[in-house]
Design a protein around this motif. Structure first.
Motif: not given
Length: 164
Positions: A14-25
């Motif tokens: 989901r978009e939220e999971e992708l956003r979380q991954a980007i933020e964690l990066l």
């Protein structure tokens, strides 16, 4: 380590999971660079200096054009940083043995010491994270990082990274 929720099938993130991954990066990069940034401050150096020192150290005798290719920065930007590192005795340049027009770059003893100091902080951080995550997670992490690298240059990057 906090467990992050993710979808069962990674093909349907989901978009939220992708956003979380980007933020964690972003946060991981901040932590990854924090230690070296403190060390570099003592020398009045920045991250560009660190990158040059790292890649010259990992590729002794690298020619300037190869370094430009790795860093993907302008000649002008590299020359400014490289000149500073040469003037201050961290890097030396020698003529190429086969082609005298080439400028081959080497860390000096002073440069090797700084490279070791900078990389030790990052090796410790990454090593701790790898031990905490386990072998399967490390293998997955490497796959993700490779997946972020442009497919056209992935093999070239792998050859550089996996050299003996």
């Amino acid at each position: 380590m906090t467990d992050l929720k993710s979808a069962n099938n990674p093909l349907f993130l989901r978009e939220e999971e992708l956003r979380q991954a980007i933020e964690l990066l972003f946060f991981a990069y901040r932590e990854f660079t924090a230690g070296p940034d403190q060390i570099l401050k003592d020398y009045n150096f920045g991250r560009a200096h660190h990158r040059v020192i790292h890649f010259v150290g990992r590729n002794e005798g690298i020619i300037v054009s190869e370094l430009l290719d790795i860093l993907r920065i302008t000649k002008q930007s590299l020359n400014r940083v490289l000149s500073n590192l040469i003037e201050r005795g961290f890097i030396e340049q020698r003529q190429g043995e086969e082609d005298r027009r080439q400028r081959c770059l080497y860390l000096t003893e002073k440069g090797r010491k700084l490279e070791q100091e900078l990389s030790r902080v990052q090796r410790d951080l990454v090593g701790h994270a790898f031990r905490e995550a386990g072998a399967d997670a490390v293998a997955g992490y490497r796959k993700v990082l490779l997946g972020l690298i442009d497919e056209d240059i992935r093999d070239t990057v792998l050859k550089r990274v996996l050299k003996p």
